[in-house]
Design a protein around this motif. Structure first.
Motif, short mmCIF file in Angstrom:
data_model
loop_
_atom_site.label_atom_id
_atom_site.label_comp_id
_atom_site.label_asym_id
_atom_site.label_seq_id
_atom_site.Cartn_x
_atom_site.Cartn_y
_atom_site.Cartn_z
N VAL A 131 -95.72 -14.52 66.66
CA VAL A 131 -94.45 -13.49 66.41
C VAL A 131 -93.93 -14.12 65.44
N ASP A 132 -92.63 -13.52 64.65
CA ASP A 132 -91.95 -14.31 63.76
C ASP A 132 -91.10 -15.21 64.08
N VAL A 133 -90.99 -16.27 63.45
CA VAL A 133 -90.37 -17.62 63.97
C VAL A 133 -89.56 -18.14 63.01
N GLY A 134 -88.29 -18.48 63.38
CA GLY A 134 -87.36 -19.11 62.39
C GLY A 134 -87.08 -20.52 63.09
N PHE A 135 -86.07 -21.41 62.50
CA PHE A 135 -85.82 -22.83 62.56
C PHE A 135 -84.42 -22.94 62.60
N TRP A 136 -83.93 -23.80 63.68
CA TRP A 136 -82.55 -24.39 63.59
C TRP A 136 -82.70 -25.92 63.01
N GLY A 137 -81.81 -26.31 62.49
CA GLY A 137 -81.79 -27.69 61.90
C GLY A 137 -80.84 -28.50 63.14
N GLY A 138 -81.02 -30.00 62.80
CA GLY A 138 -80.28 -30.80 63.71
C GLY A 138 -79.03 -31.60 63.00
N ALA A 139 -77.92 -31.54 63.86
CA ALA A 139 -76.85 -32.28 63.34
C ALA A 139 -76.56 -33.54 64.41
N VAL A 140 -77.33 -34.70 63.47
CA VAL A 140 -77.35 -35.94 64.48
C VAL A 140 -76.44 -36.99 63.44
N PRO A 141 -76.15 -38.18 63.89
CA PRO A 141 -75.46 -39.13 63.14
C PRO A 141 -75.99 -39.32 61.68
N GLU A 142 -77.26 -39.57 61.65
CA GLU A 142 -77.83 -39.53 60.51
C GLU A 142 -77.94 -38.58 59.37
N SER A 143 -77.98 -37.17 59.92
CA SER A 143 -77.97 -36.13 59.04
C SER A 143 -76.53 -35.66 58.56
N LEU A 144 -75.54 -36.15 59.09
CA LEU A 144 -74.03 -35.71 58.73
C LEU A 144 -73.91 -36.07 57.06
N GLY A 145 -73.37 -35.17 56.42
CA GLY A 145 -73.15 -35.34 54.93
C GLY A 145 -74.38 -34.67 54.29
N ARG A 146 -75.59 -34.15 54.93
CA ARG A 146 -76.50 -33.44 54.38
C ARG A 146 -76.97 -32.28 54.76
N LEU A 147 -76.03 -31.57 55.95
CA LEU A 147 -76.28 -30.70 56.55
C LEU A 147 -76.44 -29.18 55.55
N GLU A 148 -75.68 -29.19 54.32
CA GLU A 148 -75.92 -28.03 53.49
C GLU A 148 -77.29 -28.11 52.91
N GLU A 152 -79.22 -24.72 52.84
CA GLU A 152 -79.91 -23.88 51.64
C GLU A 152 -81.17 -23.79 51.98
N ALA A 153 -81.93 -24.70 52.58
CA ALA A 153 -83.40 -24.63 52.58
C ALA A 153 -84.11 -23.45 53.88
N GLY A 154 -83.01 -22.94 54.29
CA GLY A 154 -83.48 -21.69 55.24
C GLY A 154 -83.02 -21.91 56.70
N VAL A 155 -82.52 -22.96 57.29
CA VAL A 155 -82.37 -23.14 58.73
C VAL A 155 -81.09 -21.84 59.05
N PHE A 156 -81.11 -21.68 60.40
CA PHE A 156 -80.02 -20.77 60.91
C PHE A 156 -78.73 -21.29 61.41
N GLY A 157 -78.72 -22.52 61.30
CA GLY A 157 -77.85 -23.30 61.74
C GLY A 157 -78.04 -24.68 62.39
N PHE A 158 -77.11 -25.45 63.06
CA PHE A 158 -77.45 -26.79 63.35
C PHE A 158 -77.16 -27.02 64.79
N LYS A 159 -77.93 -27.64 65.72
CA LYS A 159 -77.79 -28.16 66.72
C LYS A 159 -77.45 -29.57 67.02
N CYS A 160 -76.23 -29.75 68.03
CA CYS A 160 -76.09 -31.19 68.19
C CYS A 160 -75.83 -31.11 69.80
N PHE A 161 -75.84 -32.37 70.16
CA PHE A 161 -75.59 -32.78 71.54
C PHE A 161 -74.42 -33.60 71.71
N LEU A 162 -73.44 -33.51 72.75
CA LEU A 162 -72.42 -34.39 73.03
C LEU A 162 -72.74 -35.48 74.13
#
Length: 464
Positions: A131-148, A152-162
């Motif tokens: 089937v068709d497949v897309g991807f979420w990105g991750g918002a973790v401490p190390e990825s902050l500041g580089r989410l954009e 731009e690479a095509g993820v549909f948004g960013f998951k984080c945990f509290l």
């Protein structure tokens, strides 16, 4: 009957016709015409149309619906493919009427927190997907500041945990990290999707070793969700970010979510089939197949979640398919604090929700809206989740003449464990089409083909 082992069809069809086709929110007689994977016309039902290798005539006992768009699936490949992989997950999806899924950034290794990790996952997936497949990105401490960069690479948004995610390579965001992620995502109008449980509330809750489901429930109290959601809503109001609450389990958060939306906060909410189909009173002790975080709560809470759906506070239903190996799922010999938390339901989620909805007097049209149109709209896939001219010919057939009893050992996901094992379904998905190609079932009969189907899915990226 027990559900049989499924094989696949593989035919391309030029038309699907039935007396109950979901068009413009209502079931009506119609013929869906298909060319090059797209819907080219929706015309009146032609009772004289002849069935053939390229025409699917649907019996009067069945509905033709848009394929399910499941935006919450843990595939886990690469790195933890023994838990689940793209081949097995997307095969299960196809058999359950899911024509598009979006993969979570954990529990794969590496986690999808960089462009390089995204490309590695896409490379692994590209030749395996049914089937068709897309991807979420991750918002973790190390990825902050580089989410954009990931956006731009095509993820549909960013998951984080509290609160802790359960895997060390995907750490949670503290209060400062959450505010930073919200501000960063707001700057490019992205989407932050949040596992909303509060770490401090969880730490304060009792969590002794126990086989009792009631004890596990006490270890994940509703206050963990409401406290985390309050923090998220405050941050979204302050930054203007678009946010999405994942797998809402506690109905106690519904009033504050509705109030925030009324105040202009851009918040959407999902819940899951297991919260809608099961209740704590029914769950036996030492049954790790039912363990998930946040947990399945009591019957009154389940009723309130259904009310949240019908009122519109909750807008969508997704599987949160989160498998693991039998060794991990059954760790601790029934001690629910040690067992891995996650429910495997990708293949049966739609049929299970449709059945429970019907028991409550809710039509399958509304179920389709929650599981196809709303989820597609969440991530901006305007050619998915609908039967209309120009949309992808992603369709499912749900037939009341095909009851089944779920047998976990015959489900297609990798590890044969599921909370749905033994559930008697009064109807099931008999055919699934991805862009006009039958990937489950046969165009002209109840028996599936013996010939395997080459992977029919594509990898999706957010439209820029």
């Amino acid at each position: 009957m027990r559900v049989a082992r499924h094989r696949t069809g593989g035919q391309d069809v030029r038309a699907v016709a039935g007396r109950r086709v979901l068009v413009d929110g209502a079931l009506r007689p119609a013929t869906v015409h298909i060319e090059a994977g797209r819907i080219t016309a929706v015309t009146s039902y032609d009772a004289g149309m002849a069935a053939g290798a390229d025409v699917l005539l649907v019996p009067d006992t069945a509905c033709v619906l848009p394929g399910v768009v499941d935006t919450h699936v843990h595939v886990n490949e690469p790195g933890r493919t023994e838990w689940e992989g793209f081949a097995t997950a997307t095969r299960a999806a196809a058999l359950g009427g899911v024509t598009t899924l979006v993969d979570m950034p954990l529990n794969s290794v590496p986690a999808t927190t960089s462009v390089a990790a995204l490309r590695a996952k896409q490379e692994v997936a590209c030749d395996q997907v049914s089937v068709d497949v897309g991807f979420w990105g991750g918002a973790v401490p190390e990825s902050l500041g580089r989410l954009e960069e990931l956006w731009e690479a095509g993820v549909f948004g960013f998951k984080c945990f509290l609160a802790p995610s359960g895997v060390e390579e995907f750490p949670a965001l503290d209060e400062a990290g959450l505010r930073a992620a919200l501000a960063e995502v707001a700057a490019f109008d992205g989407l932050l999707i949040v596992h909303a449980e509060d770490a401090d509330v969880l730490d304060a809750a009792p969590h002794p070793p126990s086989r009792a489901y009631a004890d596990f429930l006490l270890s994940r109290p509703p206050e963990a969700e409401t406290a985390a959601i309050d923090r998220l809503l405050d941050g979204a109001a302050a930054t203007g970010a678009r946010v999405h609450v994942l797998h809402l389990s506690s109905a106690r958060a519904l009033d504050r979510l509705a109030a925030a939306r009324g105040d202009g906060v851009r918040v959407s909410v999902e819940t899951c089939p297991h919260y809608l189909c099961f209740a704590a009173e029914q769950i036996p002790d030492a049954a790790p197949a039912f363990k998930c975080c946040p947990p399945i709560r009591d019957e009154g809470n389940r009723d309130a979640l259904w009310d949240g759906l019908t009122s519109g506070v909750i807008g969508m239903v997704v599987s949160d398919h989160s498998p693991a190996t039998a060794q991990m799922k059954c760790a601790g010999d029934g001690d629910l604090q040690q067992a891995w938390g996650g429910i495997s339901g990708l293949q049966v989620s739609f049929a299970a929700v449709a059945q429970e909805a019907g028991r409550r007097g809710i039509g399958i049209e509304q179920v389709s809206a929650w599981m196809s149109r709303s989820t597609a709209d969440l991530i901006g896939l305007d050619t998915k989740g609908r039967i209309e001219v120009g949309a992808d010919a992603d369709l499912l057939v749900h037939d009341t003449a095909a009851p089944l009893t779920v047998a976990a050992e015959h489900l297609a996901h990798r590890n044969p464990i599921s909370a749905y094992d033994g559930m008697a379904l009064s109807a099931s998905v008999t055919h699934t089409l991805v862009r006009g190609r039958v990937v489950a079932g046969l165009p002209n009969g109840p028996h599936p083909s013996d010939e395997p189907v080459p992977p029919a899915g594509r990898l999706l990226e957010r439209t820029r």
